[in-house]
Motif scaffolding. Structure first.
Motif, mmCIF file in Angstrom:
data_model
loop_
_atom_site.group_PDB
_atom_site.id
_atom_site.type_symbol
_atom_site.label_atom_id
_atom_site.label_comp_id
_atom_site.label_asym_id
_atom_site.label_seq_id
_atom_site.Cartn_x
_atom_site.Cartn_y
_atom_site.Cartn_z
ATOM 1 N N VAL A 164 33.639 10.862 15.857
ATOM 2 C CA VAL A 164 33.143 11.742 15.567
ATOM 3 C C VAL A 164 34.245 12.885 15.557
ATOM 4 N N LEU A 165 35.176 12.996 16.032
ATOM 5 C CA LEU A 165 36.664 13.941 15.746
ATOM 6 C C LEU A 165 37.115 14.165 14.630
ATOM 7 N N PHE A 166 37.158 13.359 14.257
ATOM 8 C CA PHE A 166 37.522 12.640 12.843
ATOM 9 C C PHE A 166 36.443 13.392 11.730
ATOM 10 N N ALA A 167 34.874 13.250 11.957
ATOM 11 C CA ALA A 167 33.905 13.510 10.759
ATOM 12 C C ALA A 167 33.793 15.019 11.418
ATOM 13 N N ALA A 168 33.733 15.762 12.377
ATOM 14 C CA ALA A 168 33.624 16.674 12.461
ATOM 15 C C ALA A 168 34.634 18.047 12.172
ATOM 16 N N ALA A 169 36.313 16.919 12.458
ATOM 17 C CA ALA A 169 37.141 17.514 11.531
ATOM 18 C C ALA A 169 37.148 17.963 10.277
ATOM 19 N N LEU A 170 36.949 17.031 9.622
ATOM 20 C CA LEU A 170 36.949 17.106 8.268
ATOM 21 C C LEU A 170 35.406 18.128 7.533
ATOM 22 N N THR A 171 34.497 17.917 7.974
ATOM 23 C CA THR A 171 32.993 18.871 8.006
ATOM 24 C C THR A 171 34.002 20.313 8.179
ATOM 25 N N LEU A 172 34.172 20.639 9.151
ATOM 26 C CA LEU A 172 34.956 21.925 9.666
ATOM 27 C C LEU A 172 35.532 22.807 8.882
ATOM 28 N N GLY A 173 36.270 21.114 8.785
ATOM 29 C CA GLY A 173 37.723 22.164 7.206
ATOM 30 C C GLY A 173 37.600 22.795 6.063
ATOM 31 N N LEU A 174 35.955 21.964 6.088
ATOM 32 C CA LEU A 174 35.635 21.861 4.609
ATOM 33 C C LEU A 174 34.595 22.811 4.260
ATOM 34 N N TYR A 175 34.386 23.284 5.599
ATOM 35 C CA TYR A 175 32.891 24.795 5.923
ATOM 36 C C TYR A 175 33.997 25.287 5.401
ATOM 37 N N ILE A 176 34.798 25.645 6.453
ATOM 38 C CA ILE A 176 36.119 27.306 6.479
ATOM 39 C C ILE A 176 36.691 27.490 5.368
ATOM 40 N N VAL A 177 36.682 26.552 4.174
ATOM 41 C CA VAL A 177 37.371 26.922 3.120
ATOM 42 C C VAL A 177 37.446 25.496 2.146
ATOM 43 N N PRO A 178 36.681 25.689 1.163
ATOM 44 C CA PRO A 178 36.632 23.973 0.536
ATOM 45 C C PRO A 178 38.580 23.506 -0.132
ATOM 46 N N SER A 179 38.770 24.839 0.106
ATOM 47 C CA SER A 179 41.119 24.212 -0.470
ATOM 48 C C SER A 179 41.314 23.535 1.051
ATOM 49 N N SER A 180 40.263 23.550 2.111
ATOM 50 C CA SER A 180 41.001 22.085 2.467
ATOM 51 C C SER A 180 40.605 20.321 2.536
ATOM 52 N N ILE A 181 39.953 20.349 0.678
ATOM 53 C CA ILE A 181 40.225 19.302 -0.354
ATOM 54 C C ILE A 181 41.789 18.744 0.408
ATOM 55 N N TYR A 182 42.635 19.932 -0.001
ATOM 56 C CA TYR A 182 44.227 19.482 0.007
ATOM 57 C C TYR A 182 44.353 18.741 1.077
ATOM 58 N N TRP A 183 44.122 19.178 1.811
ATOM 59 C CA TRP A 183 44.802 18.107 2.997
ATOM 60 C C TRP A 183 43.103 16.909 3.377
ATOM 61 N N VAL A 184 42.346 17.047 3.443
ATOM 62 C CA VAL A 184 41.834 16.058 3.865
ATOM 63 C C VAL A 184 41.882 14.594 2.859
ATOM 64 N N VAL A 185 42.138 14.775 1.683
ATOM 65 C CA VAL A 185 42.235 13.620 1.199
ATOM 66 C C VAL A 185 43.836 12.823 1.443
ATOM 67 N N PRO A 186 44.889 13.425 1.732
ATOM 68 C CA PRO A 186 46.516 12.546 2.470
ATOM 69 C C PRO A 186 45.583 12.562 3.859
ATOM 70 N N VAL A 187 44.726 13.247 4.710
ATOM 71 C CA VAL A 187 44.766 12.376 5.946
ATOM 72 C C VAL A 187 43.899 11.005 5.394
ATOM 73 N N CYS A 188 42.564 11.115 4.766
ATOM 74 C CA CYS A 188 41.697 10.133 4.816
ATOM 75 C C CYS A 188 42.459 8.810 4.019
ATOM 76 N N VAL A 189 43.160 9.213 3.017
ATOM 77 C CA VAL A 189 44.369 8.110 2.293
ATOM 78 C C VAL A 189 45.088 7.288 3.395
ATOM 79 N N THR A 190 45.936 8.516 3.976
ATOM 80 C CA THR A 190 46.798 7.486 5.630
ATOM 81 C C THR A 190 46.130 6.930 6.608
ATOM 82 N N GLY A 191 44.888 7.339 7.013
ATOM 83 C CA GLY A 191 44.359 6.234 7.405
ATOM 84 C C GLY A 191 43.590 4.859 6.504
ATOM 85 N N GLY A 192 43.047 5.080 5.706
ATOM 86 C CA GLY A 192 42.388 3.910 4.756
ATOM 87 C C GLY A 192 43.381 2.692 4.338
#
Length: 515
Positions: A164-192
């Motif tokens: 839940v924390l993971f999903a909420a952090a991604l959602t809020l980060g992208l909702y704050i500013v779409p350029s958060s995609i630049y860290w969302v992708v590395p974080v998701c790739v790391t976990g995956g």
């Protein structure tokens, strides 16, 4: 890390606690002392001051940090504009230092963890954004929450709260500013990648599913904006069959048309402009040197070289430590962050505003310190390790503390905005201003922020009782900025104001006139 906070725990981590407390005081001081600049004042005027609901559904310009404005609008209910505008960012900045320290403690001793935290805190770009009413610092908080949640999953704490924390952090980060995609992708790739290599397919699916939920939630939040934008544009377009119809009726009657219109508008006004791909690739080193120079002055080239070295070492160590949980995880996180971000920039052919990549300091400084930590462990004995650890931590703390008091770090964010505020302060009652003709895009934002007041705006000099003029008024040779826009400056305007109005307050650059 779930250690209970006790007296012994505080003693154990006292160095970093002192650092974080010191930085918190500095952030809070600057939150009030360093006056807000144009982007902040614009955000406060159009979004934060109008409440969370209004902020959540309006997006007139691409640099509106929607999620940040919504959260800040709640703080604005306390009645202090500085807290309303900058409180969320200041809280997030302090949290970031705590989260970096907590993340590093899982892989390094307390002294190296303190070093990484101090280096991050001392970066100029990070420092300046810490007390600004912009969303970049809060987006970095989301990055750290997300990677800590992924780390807990990686060590077997596969609890619902971490997903839940993971999903909420991604959602809020992208909702704050779409350029958060630049860290969302590395974080998701790391976990995956980590879970895939470990062959933990069930946990991998849960993480992927959490990412899908985050994507759906983010889409829903932006859908509200697209509907509002689209309905507004359709109702105001004389060529539209919905011209003059209320926005609510348009949304209820043709939601898909409204959403499509909103999406088209948002895509037509991107915040980050593309450039020629070959030019983007060729100039990428210079761009990154400039970025790192905004982390630490005159250290851009050094940090660029360290970036390359750390990226190579991290990739090699990721492969070597592929069967080691902790070493593999952090090296993988660093590798993904330092490699994927430049690749994304080149694929998109963009060089974003430097502040967009303020979050990259997390990857860079944790990477530098962790590689140094591994090097020290392998090549020195325990006594030397302790001495080096302590020396590095205190050196980093001293550099950071000294930087905070330098004139460079304390330089004002605003110039024209401060001059307007000083001129207004000379008036007995700024609330008496009414029927004002604004000559630039700063003035109404300054009045709203400092006095919570929006006088009636008129669009002709003849109908104005008040005019505030800027430096261009007394010095026609003064260079007029392309943005924000200036209005009405001409010989005729100067003549009219001087003949029909009386000066009632002034600074070196701004003058207030009354009819």
């Amino acid at each position: 890390m779930t250690k209970k906070i006790s007296v012994d725990y505080i003693k154990e981590h006292i160095a970093c606690i002192i650092l974080i407390t010191f930085m918190g005081i500095i952030y809070i001081y600057n939150m009030f002392a360093n006056k807000p600049w144009y982007d902040e004042l614009y955000t406060y005027y159009y979004f934060i001051s109008r409440g969370p609901i209004y902020a959540a559904i309006h997006w007139p310009v691409p640099n509106n940090h929607v999620g940040y404005s919504v959260l800040s609008a709640f703080l604005d209910f306390f009645g202090n504009p500085y807290i309303g505008l900058r409180g969320v960012s200041c809280i997030a900045a302090i949290c970031n230092l705590i989260l970096i320290y907590r993340l590093c403690l899982n892989f390094m001793n307390k002294w190296f963890s303190t070093t990484a935290t101090a280096l991050y805190a001392g970066a100029f770009l990070v420092f300046r954004l810490a007390f600004q009413g912009r969303g970049y610092t809060l987006a970095t908080t989301c990055l750290l929450v997300a990677i800590l949640a992924v780390y807990k999953v990686s060590i077997g704490q596969c609890f619902m709260r971490n997903y839940v924390l993971f999903a909420a952090a991604l959602t809020l980060g992208l909702y704050i500013v779409p350029s958060s995609i630049y860290w969302v992708v590395p974080v998701c790739v790391t976990g995956g990648l980590y879970l895939l290599v470990q062959k933990r397919f069930k946990d991998l699916w849960h993480l992927v599913f959490s990412g899908i939920i985050a994507a759906i939630a983010t889409t829903f939040l932006y859908l509200l904006i697209w509907l509002a934008i689209g309905a507004n544009l359709l109702s105001k377009n004389p060529e539209s069959m919905f011209y003059g119809i209320s926005q609510v009726r348009i949304i209820l009657k043709v939601p898909f048309a409204a959403a499509k219109t909103g999406i088209d508008y948002m895509l037509a006004t991107p915040y980050i402009q593309s450039i020629d791909r070959l030019t983007c690739i060729k100039t990428m080193p210079d761009y990154l040197v400039s970025l790192f120079g905004n982390y630490y002055d005159r250290c851009g080239l050094l940090l660029f070289i360290l970036l390359i070295i750390v990226a190579v070492i991290s990739i090699v160590m990721t492969i070597i430590n592929i069967r080691s949980r902790q070493g593999f995880f952090l090296h993988l996180f660093i590798s993904c962050g330092l490699v994927i971000v430049p690749l994304m920039l080149m694929v998109q052919s963009v060089h974003p505003y430097l502040r967009v990549l303020s979050f990259w300091a997390v990857f860079l400084f944790i990477g530098i310190v962790y590689c140094l930590y591994v090097f020290v462990l392998k090549l020195t004995q325990e006594k030397a390790q302790n001495i080096l650890s302590l020396a590095l931590a205190f050196a980093a703390i001293i550099v950071t503390a000294a930087s905070c008091f330098s004139s460079f770090y304390k330089s004002p964010l605003a110039t024209r905005e401060n001059e307007i505020a000083m001129a207004l302060a000379e008036l007995d009652d700024p609330h008496a201003i009414d029927n004002i003709f604004y000559t630039d895009d700063f003035q109404k934002y300054v009045i709203k922020f400092y006095y919570d007041y929006a006088p009636n705006e008129v669009y002709t000099l003849e109908g104005a009782d008040y005019v505030i003029t800027g430096p261009e008024f007394t010095d026609p040779g003064n260079e007029i900025p392309e943005w924000p826009v200036l209005y009405g400056y001409s010989p005729e305007m100067i003549s009219y104001v001087k003949d029909n109005m009386k000066e009632i307050a002034s600074t070196d650059t701004y003058t207030i006139y009354r009819k």
